[in-house]
Design a protein around this motif. Structure first.
Motif, PDB file in Angstrom:
ATOM      1  N   ARG A  74       0.831  -1.215   0.000  1.00 38.16           N
ATOM      2  CA  ARG A  74       0.000   0.000   0.000  1.00 38.16           C
ATOM      3  C   ARG A  74       0.861   1.259   0.000  1.00 38.16           C
ATOM      4  NH1 ARG A  74      -2.232   0.268   6.291  1.00 38.16           N
ATOM      5  NH2 ARG A  74      -0.361  -0.621   7.261  1.00 38.16           N
ATOM      6  N   TYR A  75       2.010   1.200   0.697  1.00 41.97           N
ATOM      7  CA  TYR A  75       2.878   2.374   0.761  1.00 41.97           C
ATOM      8  C   TYR A  75       3.815   2.461  -0.442  1.00 41.97           C
ATOM      9  CZ  TYR A  75       1.109   2.865   5.494  1.00 41.97           C
ATOM     10  OH  TYR A  75       0.283   3.020   6.583  1.00 41.97           O
ATOM     11  N   VAL A  76       4.219   1.314  -0.983  1.00 41.01           N
ATOM     12  CA  VAL A  76       5.007   1.328  -2.222  1.00 41.01           C
ATOM     13  C   VAL A  76       4.190   1.982  -3.336  1.00 41.01           C
ATOM     14  CG1 VAL A  76       6.058  -0.099  -4.020  1.00 41.01           C
ATOM     15  CG2 VAL A  76       6.432  -0.661  -1.602  1.00 41.01           C
ATOM     16  N   ASP A  77       2.919   1.593  -3.439  1.00 40.03           N
ATOM     17  CA  ASP A  77       2.040   2.203  -4.447  1.00 40.03           C
ATOM     18  C   ASP A  77       1.852   3.691  -4.176  1.00 40.03           C
ATOM     19  OD1 ASP A  77       1.753  -0.231  -5.683  1.00 40.03           O
ATOM     20  OD2 ASP A  77      -0.188  -0.695  -4.769  1.00 40.03           O
ATOM     21  N   MET A  78       1.722   4.058  -2.900  1.00 40.58           N
ATOM     22  CA  MET A  78       1.563   5.465  -2.540  1.00 40.58           C
ATOM     23  C   MET A  78       2.778   6.277  -2.981  1.00 40.58           C
ATOM     24  SD  MET A  78       1.519   7.202   1.253  1.00 40.58           S
ATOM     25  CE  MET A  78       3.321   7.009   1.333  1.00 40.58           C
ATOM     26  N   VAL A  79       3.976   5.750  -2.709  1.00 42.46           N
ATOM     27  CA  VAL A  79       5.203   6.451  -3.089  1.00 42.46           C
ATOM     28  C   VAL A  79       5.268   6.615  -4.602  1.00 42.46           C
ATOM     29  CG1 VAL A  79       7.723   6.234  -3.200  1.00 42.46           C
ATOM     30  CG2 VAL A  79       6.528   5.807  -1.046  1.00 42.46           C
ATOM     31  N   ARG A  80       4.925   5.582  -5.323  1.00 46.72           N
ATOM     32  CA  ARG A  80       4.962   5.667  -6.787  1.00 46.72           C
ATOM     33  C   ARG A  80       4.001   6.733  -7.304  1.00 46.72           C
ATOM     34  NH1 ARG A  80       5.173  -0.885  -7.516  1.00 46.72           N
ATOM     35  NH2 ARG A  80       7.450  -1.107  -7.469  1.00 46.72           N
ATOM     36  N   ARG A  81       2.820   6.800  -6.703  1.00 48.45           N
ATOM     37  CA  ARG A  81       1.853   7.820  -7.135  1.00 48.45           C
ATOM     38  C   ARG A  81       2.352   9.225  -6.794  1.00 48.45           C
ATOM     39  NH1 ARG A  81      -1.886   4.015  -5.209  1.00 48.45           N
ATOM     40  NH2 ARG A  81      -2.002   5.112  -3.220  1.00 48.45           N
ATOM     41  N   CYS A  82       2.926   9.376  -5.603  1.00 51.34           N
ATOM     42  CA  CYS A  82       3.446  10.694  -5.208  1.00 51.34           C
ATOM     43  C   CYS A  82       4.570  11.141  -6.136  1.00 51.34           C
ATOM     44  CB  CYS A  82       3.931  10.654  -3.760  1.00 51.34           C
ATOM     45  SG  CYS A  82       2.612  10.536  -2.518  1.00 51.34           S
ATOM     46  N   LEU A  83       5.444  10.213  -6.502  1.00 53.45           N
ATOM     47  CA  LEU A  83       6.540  10.546  -7.414  1.00 53.45           C
ATOM     48  C   LEU A  83       6.006  10.891  -8.800  1.00 53.45           C
ATOM     49  CD1 LEU A  83       9.144   7.810  -6.408  1.00 53.45           C
ATOM     50  CD2 LEU A  83       9.406  10.282  -6.090  1.00 53.45           C
ATOM     51  N   ARG A  84       5.031  10.125  -9.247  1.00 51.82           N
ATOM     52  CA  ARG A  84       4.459  10.361 -10.577  1.00 51.82           C
ATOM     53  C   ARG A  84       3.767  11.719 -10.658  1.00 51.82           C
ATOM     54  NH1 ARG A  84      -0.397   6.711 -11.387  1.00 51.82           N
ATOM     55  NH2 ARG A  84      -1.325   8.422 -10.182  1.00 51.82           N
ATOM     56  N   ASP A  85       3.021  12.050  -9.588  1.00 47.86           N
ATOM     57  CA  ASP A  85       2.201  13.265  -9.616  1.00 47.86           C
ATOM     58  C   ASP A  85       2.886  14.468  -8.981  1.00 47.86           C
ATOM     59  OD1 ASP A  85       0.265  11.622 -10.739  1.00 47.86           O
ATOM     60  OD2 ASP A  85      -0.735  11.244  -8.817  1.00 47.86           O
ATOM     61  N   GLY A  86       4.049  14.252  -8.348  1.00 52.90           N
ATOM     62  CA  GLY A  86       4.730  15.351  -7.672  1.00 52.90           C
ATOM     63  C   GLY A  86       3.970  15.868  -6.470  1.00 52.90           C
ATOM     64  N   THR A  87       3.337  14.960  -5.734  1.00 56.30           N
ATOM     65  CA  THR A  87       2.510  15.347  -4.593  1.00 56.30           C
ATOM     66  C   THR A  87       3.098  14.794  -3.291  1.00 56.30           C
ATOM     67  OG1 THR A  87       1.104  13.413  -4.997  1.00 56.30           O
ATOM     68  CG2 THR A  87       0.388  15.519  -5.929  1.00 56.30           C
ATOM     69  N   PRO A  88       2.786  15.433  -2.161  1.00 55.09           N
ATOM     70  CA  PRO A  88       3.280  14.943  -0.872  1.00 55.09           C
ATOM     71  C   PRO A  88       2.343  13.893  -0.285  1.00 55.09           C
ATOM     72  CG  PRO A  88       2.090  16.968  -0.522  1.00 55.09           C
ATOM     73  CD  PRO A  88       2.040  16.700  -2.012  1.00 55.09           C
ATOM     74  N   PHE A  89       2.785  13.279   0.791  1.00 50.16           N
ATOM     75  CA  PHE A  89       1.899  12.467   1.621  1.00 50.16           C
ATOM     76  C   PHE A  89       1.981  13.002   3.047  1.00 50.16           C
ATOM     77  CE2 PHE A  89       5.982  10.239   1.487  1.00 50.16           C
ATOM     78  CZ  PHE A  89       6.230   9.935   2.822  1.00 50.16           C
ATOM     79  N   GLY A  90       1.066  12.566   3.883  1.00 46.59           N
ATOM     80  CA  GLY A  90       1.024  13.074   5.246  1.00 46.59           C
ATOM     81  C   GLY A  90       1.632  12.094   6.235  1.00 46.59           C
ATOM     82  N   VAL A  91       2.542  12.582   7.066  1.00 46.61           N
ATOM     83  CA  VAL A  91       3.114  11.769   8.147  1.00 46.61           C
ATOM     84  C   VAL A  91       2.420  12.155   9.442  1.00 46.61           C
ATOM     85  CG1 VAL A  91       5.187  11.293   9.508  1.00 46.61           C
ATOM     86  CG2 VAL A  91       5.346  11.469   7.019  1.00 46.61           C
ATOM     87  N   CYS A  92       1.867  11.154  10.125  1.00 41.91           N
ATOM     88  CA  CYS A  92       1.170  11.375  11.392  1.00 41.91           C
ATOM     89  C   CYS A  92       1.719  10.416  12.443  1.00 41.91           C
ATOM     90  CB  CYS A  92      -0.328  11.108  11.255  1.00 41.91           C
ATOM     91  SG  CYS A  92      -1.201  12.169  10.121  1.00 41.91           S
ATOM     92  N   LEU A  93       1.823  10.901  13.657  1.00 43.95           N
ATOM     93  CA  LEU A  93       2.147  10.011  14.763  1.00 43.95           C
ATOM     94  C   LEU A  93       0.972   9.059  14.989  1.00 43.95           C
ATOM     95  CD1 LEU A  93       3.997   9.253  17.208  1.00 43.95           C
ATOM     96  CD2 LEU A  93       2.680  10.923  18.534  1.00 43.95           C
ATOM     97  N   ILE A  94       1.285   7.806  15.264  1.00 44.25           N
ATOM     98  CA  ILE A  94       0.239   6.828  15.555  1.00 44.25           C
ATOM     99  C   ILE A  94      -0.305   7.068  16.958  1.00 44.25           C
ATOM    100  CG2 ILE A  94      -0.221   4.378  15.976  1.00 44.25           C
ATOM    101  CD1 ILE A  94       1.765   3.740  13.745  1.00 44.25           C
ATOM    102  N   GLN A  95      -1.605   7.292  17.022  1.00 40.63           N
ATOM    103  CA  GLN A  95      -2.271   7.451  18.312  1.00 40.63           C
ATOM    104  C   GLN A  95      -2.518   6.089  18.956  1.00 40.63           C
ATOM    105  OE1 GLN A  95      -6.620   8.838  18.950  1.00 40.63           O
ATOM    106  NE2 GLN A  95      -5.414  10.723  18.859  1.00 40.63           N
ATOM    107  N   SER A  96      -2.940   5.131  18.131  1.00 43.71           N
ATOM    108  CA  SER A  96      -3.090   3.748  18.580  1.00 43.71           C
ATOM    109  C   SER A  96      -2.953   2.840  17.370  1.00 43.71           C
ATOM    110  CB  SER A  96      -4.444   3.528  19.269  1.00 43.71           C
ATOM    111  OG  SER A  96      -5.505   3.728  18.358  1.00 43.71           O
ATOM    112  N   GLY A  97      -2.446   1.630  17.613  1.00 38.50           N
ATOM    113  CA  GLY A  97      -2.226   0.700  16.515  1.00 38.50           C
ATOM    114  C   GLY A  97      -0.746   0.562  16.196  1.00 38.50           C
TER     115      GLY A  97
END
Length: 201
Positions: free
Chosen positions: A27-50
């Protein structure tokens, strides 16, 4: 932002921070590929639970406030494993989020304004001096190691506060609270109080 991909982690990314990641879940490999393709960022969040790595039946809940991550470098360590270097840009607040079929969290989010930069000159001066000492000590132990990405804004209270928050050994929940503050002056005061209590300044 109507469809911001989220990467919940056991870490807190600050604006202008540097975060290397080893990405192997599909899921994250695909996310990175899409971000690179589109020149868009992703959001980093601290895990509250999980947990960071998906497990059957598990649910990961991210903190509401995170930091946008821009991918600045990407290499393939081996088939299906990416090594990426990211740079924190702007804080955001998640308004609502959901989970796609592939397990990726996606949020409707709004960006937050830059830090308010009003702070006490005396505290800022002591914090800046402390940060310079920390950097000098690290360089003395590991010549050539760079703690921060360029540009290094030594006259920016927000930059000073964020770098100290990254380096000081405080709990993740405390780092999250500091990152979420809208005022660099408040962040400087809290960090300065911590360093005084621990005889760093």
């Amino acid at each position: 932002m109507e469809s911001l991909p989220l990467f919940p982690l056991h870490t807190v990314l600050f604006p202008d921070g540097h975060l290397p990641l080893r990405v192997f879940e599909p899921r994250y490999v695909d996310m990175v590929r899409r971000c690179l393709r589109d020149g868009t960022p992703f959001g980093v969040c601290l895990i509250q639970s999980g947990e960071e790595v998906a497990a059957p039946g598990s649910v990961t809940v991210p903190e509401a406030i995170g930091c946008l991550a821009e991918i600045v470098d990407c290499n393939m360590e081996q088939l299906g494993v990416l090594l990426i270097e990211t740079h924190g840009t702007q804080r955001f607040r998640t308004l609502e989020h959901g989970t796609r079929e592939d397990g990726l969290l996606v949020a409707r989010a709004e960006t937050l304004p830059p830090d308010v930069l009003d702070c006490k000159e005396e505290l800022l001066g002591e914090c800046t001096a402390a940060l310079r000492r920390i950097v000098a000590a690290v360089h003395a132990e590991a010549s050539g190691r760079k703690l921060f990405t360029e540009p290094q804004r030594w006259h920016d209270p927000g930059w000073i506060a964020n770098r100290l928050c990254e380096l000081l050994p405080v709990p993740l929940k405390a780092k999250q609270m500091l990152m979420a503050l809208p005022d660099a002056g408040m962040r400087i005061e809290i960090v300065h109080r911590y360093m005084r209590q621990h005889h760093i300044v």
